[in-house]
Design a protein around this motif. Sequence first.
Motif, PDB file in Angstrom:
ATOM      1  N   ILE A  89      63.360  21.650  66.385  1.00 13.42           N
ATOM      2  CA  ILE A  89      63.095  21.852  67.817  1.00 13.42           C
ATOM      3  C   ILE A  89      62.082  22.981  68.010  1.00 13.42           C
ATOM      4  O   ILE A  89      61.169  22.875  68.850  1.00 13.42           O
ATOM      5  CB  ILE A  89      64.412  22.130  68.572  1.00 13.42           C
ATOM      6  CG1 ILE A  89      65.265  20.850  68.614  1.00 13.42           C
ATOM      7  CG2 ILE A  89      64.145  22.660  69.970  1.00 13.42           C
ATOM      8  CD1 ILE A  89      66.664  21.063  69.147  1.00 13.42           C
ATOM      9  N   ARG A  90      62.231  24.079  67.218  1.00 17.20           N
ATOM     10  CA  ARG A  90      61.265  25.177  67.321  1.00 17.20           C
ATOM     11  C   ARG A  90      59.868  24.700  66.950  1.00 17.20           C
ATOM     12  O   ARG A  90      58.888  25.062  67.618  1.00 17.20           O
ATOM     13  CB  ARG A  90      61.677  26.329  66.405  1.00 17.20           C
ATOM     14  CG  ARG A  90      62.684  27.264  66.994  1.00 17.20           C
ATOM     15  CD  ARG A  90      62.789  28.553  66.194  1.00 17.20           C
ATOM     16  NE  ARG A  90      63.092  28.344  64.805  1.00 17.20           N
ATOM     17  CZ  ARG A  90      64.308  28.277  64.282  1.00 17.20           C
ATOM     18  NH1 ARG A  90      65.350  28.398  65.063  1.00 17.20           N
ATOM     19  NH2 ARG A  90      64.490  28.086  62.992  1.00 17.20           N
ATOM     20  N   GLU A  91      59.763  23.899  65.889  1.00 17.29           N
ATOM     21  CA  GLU A  91      58.456  23.386  65.475  1.00 17.29           C
ATOM     22  C   GLU A  91      57.856  22.491  66.560  1.00 17.29           C
ATOM     23  O   GLU A  91      56.668  22.587  66.854  1.00 17.29           O
ATOM     24  CB  GLU A  91      58.568  22.626  64.148  1.00 17.29           C
ATOM     25  CG  GLU A  91      58.806  23.508  62.946  1.00 17.29           C
ATOM     26  CD  GLU A  91      57.719  24.535  62.734  1.00 17.29           C
ATOM     27  OE1 GLU A  91      56.523  24.200  62.892  1.00 17.29           O
ATOM     28  OE2 GLU A  91      58.056  25.697  62.445  1.00 17.29           O
ATOM     29  N   GLU A  92      58.686  21.624  67.133  1.00 16.68           N
ATOM     30  CA  GLU A  92      58.195  20.759  68.216  1.00 16.68           C
ATOM     31  C   GLU A  92      57.733  21.605  69.402  1.00 16.68           C
ATOM     32  O   GLU A  92      56.707  21.307  70.011  1.00 16.68           O
ATOM     33  CB  GLU A  92      59.295  19.796  68.661  1.00 16.68           C
ATOM     34  CG  GLU A  92      59.536  18.646  67.714  1.00 16.68           C
ATOM     35  CD  GLU A  92      60.643  17.711  68.195  1.00 16.68           C
ATOM     36  OE1 GLU A  92      61.134  17.887  69.338  1.00 16.68           O
ATOM     37  OE2 GLU A  92      61.001  16.807  67.433  1.00 16.68           O
ATOM     38  N   GLN A  96      54.107  21.604  70.940  1.00 16.10           N
ATOM     39  CA  GLN A  96      53.884  21.319  72.356  1.00 16.10           C
ATOM     40  C   GLN A  96      53.182  22.489  73.032  1.00 16.10           C
ATOM     41  O   GLN A  96      52.292  22.289  73.864  1.00 16.10           O
ATOM     42  CB  GLN A  96      55.211  21.013  73.043  1.00 16.10           C
ATOM     43  CG  GLN A  96      55.810  19.684  72.655  1.00 16.10           C
ATOM     44  CD  GLN A  96      57.181  19.448  73.275  1.00 16.10           C
ATOM     45  OE1 GLN A  96      57.751  20.348  73.889  1.00 16.10           O
ATOM     46  NE2 GLN A  96      57.709  18.245  73.091  1.00 16.10           N
ATOM     47  N   GLY A  97      53.596  23.705  72.679  1.00 20.56           N
ATOM     48  CA  GLY A  97      52.950  24.889  73.251  1.00 20.56           C
ATOM     49  C   GLY A  97      51.480  24.944  72.875  1.00 20.56           C
ATOM     50  O   GLY A  97      50.622  25.244  73.711  1.00 20.56           O
ATOM     51  N   ALA A  98      51.188  24.647  71.603  1.00 26.87           N
ATOM     52  CA  ALA A  98      49.792  24.651  71.161  1.00 26.87           C
ATOM     53  C   ALA A  98      49.006  23.561  71.895  1.00 26.87           C
ATOM     54  O   ALA A  98      47.866  23.786  72.305  1.00 26.87           O
ATOM     55  CB  ALA A  98      49.716  24.437  69.653  1.00 26.87           C
ATOM     56  N   ALA A  99      49.638  22.380  72.064  1.00 24.80           N
ATOM     57  CA  ALA A  99      48.965  21.294  72.779  1.00 24.80           C
ATOM     58  C   ALA A  99      48.715  21.684  74.231  1.00 24.80           C
ATOM     59  O   ALA A  99      47.645  21.399  74.779  1.00 24.80           O
ATOM     60  CB  ALA A  99      49.794  20.011  72.700  1.00 24.80           C
ATOM     61  N   ILE A 100      49.702  22.334  74.837  1.00 32.93           N
ATOM     62  CA  ILE A 100      49.538  22.769  76.232  1.00 32.93           C
ATOM     63  C   ILE A 100      48.428  23.807  76.334  1.00 32.93           C
ATOM     64  O   ILE A 100      47.598  23.755  77.249  1.00 32.93           O
ATOM     65  CB  ILE A 100      50.871  23.321  76.783  1.00 32.93           C
ATOM     66  CG1 ILE A 100      51.865  22.173  76.973  1.00 32.93           C
ATOM     67  CG2 ILE A 100      50.663  24.078  78.078  1.00 32.93           C
ATOM     68  CD1 ILE A 100      53.279  22.619  77.305  1.00 32.93           C
TER      69      ILE A 100
END
Length: 181
Positions: A89-92, A96-100
């Motif tokens: 979950i942390r990796e996802e 997601q944070g990097a994608a955002i």
Amino acid sequence: MTSMITAAEEVNPLVPHPVEIVLSLVVFAILFYVVRKFVAPKFEQAFAERTEAIEGGLKRAEEMQAEAKAALERYQAQLSEARHEASRIREEAKEQGAAIVVEMREQAQAEAQRIITHAHGQLEAERQQALAQLRTEIGDLSTQLASRIVGEALEDDGRQRRIVERFLAELEQQESVGERR
């Protein structure tokens, strides 16, 4: 010798009477029979029950220990699984944070480019408007100046405009030749 005979006939307190020996043997045999018949089986039964209770307690303790060990292994497996899930979950979330961040950066760059393009367009429009206004003012001023110099009125607007355009074209040509040098 008589004294010896009398001494031999005298009863020795250390030697028991034969009746006492027989009576003691009978009482001992009865007591042995009673102990063997009634008391010993009770002791053996109590000993067997106690042995069984101890062995059963040990067996139950081993079973409980095995159950506790199995429960501990299940708990550790669940804990390990939960840790892996949390890591996933942390990796996802990081992805997601990097994608955002990338998406927001792209949006910001697009917005900045749009603003820059709009500003350039607006500047060009204002520049064109300022040039047109300057040409009009220069034309009016040059017409007034030429009227004063020549001494006659140049009232024809078409003619006036052509003269001004020709004058400005010559100025621009001189500026472009000056910039090339």
